[in-house]
Design an enzyme around this catalytic site. Structure first.
Site, short mmCIF file in Angstrom:
data_model
loop_
_atom_site.label_atom_id
_atom_site.label_comp_id
_atom_site.label_asym_id
_atom_site.label_seq_id
_atom_site.Cartn_x
_atom_site.Cartn_y
_atom_site.Cartn_z
N GLU A 1 29.65 30.65 42.14
CA GLU A 1 28.64 29.67 41.76
C GLU A 1 29.18 28.26 41.95
O GLU A 1 28.48 27.38 42.45
CB GLU A 1 28.22 29.90 40.31
CG GLU A 1 27.38 31.15 40.11
CD GLU A 1 27.09 31.47 38.66
OE1 GLU A 1 26.45 32.51 38.41
OE2 GLU A 1 27.50 30.69 37.77
N GLN B 1 24.59 27.79 33.30
CA GLN B 1 25.74 27.40 34.13
C GLN B 1 25.34 26.98 35.54
O GLN B 1 25.87 25.99 36.06
CB GLN B 1 26.75 28.55 34.18
CG GLN B 1 27.96 28.24 35.05
CD GLN B 1 29.12 29.16 34.77
OE1 GLN B 1 29.70 29.12 33.70
NE2 GLN B 1 29.47 30.00 35.72
N ASP C 1 40.57 40.52 37.51
CA ASP C 1 40.75 39.92 38.83
C ASP C 1 40.95 38.42 38.77
O ASP C 1 41.26 37.78 39.78
CB ASP C 1 39.53 40.23 39.71
CG ASP C 1 38.24 39.75 39.07
OD1 ASP C 1 37.97 40.15 37.92
OD2 ASP C 1 37.48 38.99 39.71
N HIS D 1 29.02 41.56 36.07
CA HIS D 1 28.56 42.60 36.99
C HIS D 1 27.04 42.71 36.96
O HIS D 1 26.39 42.83 38.00
CB HIS D 1 29.19 43.94 36.63
CG HIS D 1 30.69 43.95 36.71
ND1 HIS D 1 31.38 44.68 37.65
CD2 HIS D 1 31.63 43.31 35.99
CE1 HIS D 1 32.68 44.51 37.49
NE2 HIS D 1 32.86 43.67 36.48
N SER E 1 32.50 43.54 43.44
CA SER E 1 32.13 42.40 42.59
C SER E 1 33.16 41.28 42.58
O SER E 1 33.01 40.31 41.83
CB SER E 1 31.90 42.88 41.16
OG SER E 1 33.10 43.43 40.63
N SER F 1 31.61 32.94 38.29
CA SER F 1 31.80 31.50 38.11
C SER F 1 32.37 30.85 39.36
O SER F 1 31.96 29.75 39.75
CB SER F 1 32.71 31.24 36.91
OG SER F 1 32.06 31.58 35.70
N ASP G 1 27.76 49.56 41.42
CA ASP G 1 29.02 48.88 41.15
C ASP G 1 30.18 49.83 41.44
O ASP G 1 30.07 51.05 41.23
CB ASP G 1 29.06 48.44 39.69
CG ASP G 1 30.15 47.42 39.41
OD1 ASP G 1 31.34 47.82 39.38
OD2 ASP G 1 29.82 46.24 39.22
#
Length: 466
Positions: free
Chosen positions: A367, A344, A383, A21, A149, A364, A126
């Site tokens: 991205e 990453q 999630d 987040h 998010s 992730s 958020d």
């Protein structure tokens, strides 16, 4: 609109104190300041430091333009426990999540200070921090936007499944993909986390709109379903501004040794393995994963870390997860194991990466999508199981490591070996890689000047500076 002077408007970001987040709203902060708008990033001292140290893809100068407000959290009533490896959800972070609601007073004071010198204050908070920013409704010329998010797909179906069949307000168009089994409920989060989420939802409703870190290219139909679910609430704006992360790696960050290692290998030949910041694998599961990677014959980068504790920088003090004796020596010609923080974005952007074995946290996922990399989906909690279904069954850019109904079971080295081979060495995997590459191209075009996301970002800036 880039570079215009909007100094009379200030944007305040209020992230939830978990890495996935924190990172998303810090990426968004960089996008907003590129329009010449001041951004205030409000969080605890510890988490602001965590966000700054771990952010990737932006140059140092860009980071210095963001104004960080470091607030003190109340002390824990007891030291936060170490991660319980029998519970996939990071229950050890729950005390920290609970005390984050105490940021209401300092955030409210910050908004009051800004209101004395700004024409308009925009609060982006958020979804899990709604109670912290509730006083925005008492400040003239201030408005808030709730940040979502997770993908629109996961958000929509979490709402939709909770509505009794007789009360559903419309039928979903049959042209929209609805997977046969979408996981929800037991095992995804703890009762304590569920209560926290429910408590925060009570404070929803005063925001002017919602902001999504996704793209209409990725899950446009599900954004439209969320817009439709808003019903007659025409005042609620939906801004789809993702991906927030850079899609081209140009930031002036020091080159990590793993990126130098990747330079030695051919295009698409390496699988990247990482399960985020909130998951610790058991020793037995680490052994099965290590064996599966070795037997697959595939080149790999494996990030093997403990889950973050309350203070993420204390995590290494308990030592590192143990590997089989002699393992790194045996695989050194085609594998590298990293036990510190890894870059990453840079890894996923590297031409040598051909796949990503991931927990499917939305950070992730988006991205990986941005960089055109397919995913071997191994969801752990929250999630992630729903995101994994979205990746594998809707976008069809990945393969499932295991079905969620088997989430409590040990995954064998043979299963891991087969999944890696499927993704990296089969015709089926080649088709996934092709779809992932095409989707990545479309996403990058959407954020380029004149693309759909770029136009929507301009519209958001125009709205908040009106």
């Amino acid at each position: 609109m880039e570079g215009q002077n909007n100094s009379q408007v200030a944007v305040v970001m209020v992230p939830f104190p978990a890495q996935g987040h924190l990172n998303q709203l810090l990426h968004l902060s960089h996008l907003v300041i590129s329009y010449g708008i001041p951004v205030h990033y409000a969080g605890s001292t510890m988490h602001n430091h965590q966000a700054k140290v771990r952010v990737q893809g932006w140059d140092t100068e860009s980071l210095t333009k963001i104004q960080f407000h470091d607030f003190q959290l109340p002390p824990y009533t007891s030291p936060p426990p170490k991660p319980d490896l029998s519970v996939p959800f990071p229950a050890h972070l729950q005390p920290l999540f609970d005390i984050s609601t105490h940021l209401r007073k300092p955030v409210s004071e910050l908004l009051e200070q800004l209101s004395a010198k700004c024409r308009r204050i925009i609060v982006v908070h958020d979804s899990l921090m709604a109670s912290v920013v509730q006083d925005v409704k008492f400040i003239p010329m201030a408005e808030s936007f709730r940040f979502v998010s997770i993908p629109a797909f996961s958000q929509f179906f979490s709402f939709w499944e909770a509505i009794p069949e007789s009360d559903k307000p419309f039928q979903i168009d049959p042209s929209i993909t609805i997977p046969r089994c979408i996981p929800f409920g037991e095992g995804m989060i703890t009762p304590e986390a569920s209560r926290l989420a429910a408590d925060q939802m009570k404070f929803w409703g005063f925001e002017s709109g919602r902001i999504y870190n996704t793209s209409r290219v990725i899950d446009g139909p599900y954004v439209e379903l969320l817009e439709k679910l808003s019903g007659n609430d025409s005042e609620t704006k939906h801004f789809v501004l993702g991906p927030f992360n850079p899609v081209e790696m140009t930031g002036s960050r020091k080159t990590h040794r793993c990126l130098e290692w990747l330079n030695e290998h051919e295009k698409g030949s390496v699988i990247y393995v990482s399960f985020g910041t909130t998951t610790s694998l058991t020793e037995e599961q680490i052994g099965e994963l290590a064996t599966g990677l070795e037997k697959s014959g595939q080149k790999f980068i494996w990030v093997l870390r403990n889950a973050d504790k309350g203070d993420a920088f204390d995590s290494a003090k308990d030592g590192y997860p143990k590997l089989l004796e002699g393992y790194e020596e045996r695989v050194k010609e085609r594998g590298i194991v990293i036990q510190e923080w890894a870059p990453q974005l840079g890894i996923l952007a590297h031409r040598s990466i051909g796949g990503f074995m991931s927990h499917c946290g939305w950070n992730s996922c988006i991205e990986s999508i941005s960089m055109g990399v397919p995913i071997a989906a191994w969801p752990m909690h929250s999630d992630q199981p729903t995101n994994a279904v979205f990746i594998t069954e809707v976008l069809r850019i990945g393969v499932m490591v295991r079905d969620w109904e088997d989430s409590g079971k040990l995954i064998s080295s043979a299963t891991i070996e087969n999944v890696i081979k499927t993704l990296m060495k089969t015709k089926e995997g080649e088709e996934m890689r092709k779809r992932a590459s095409e989707l990545g191209d479309d996403v990058r075009k959407s954020v380029a000047k004149g693309g759909a996301t770029s136009i929507e970002m301009d519209a958001f800036i125009a709205h908040i500076t009106r």
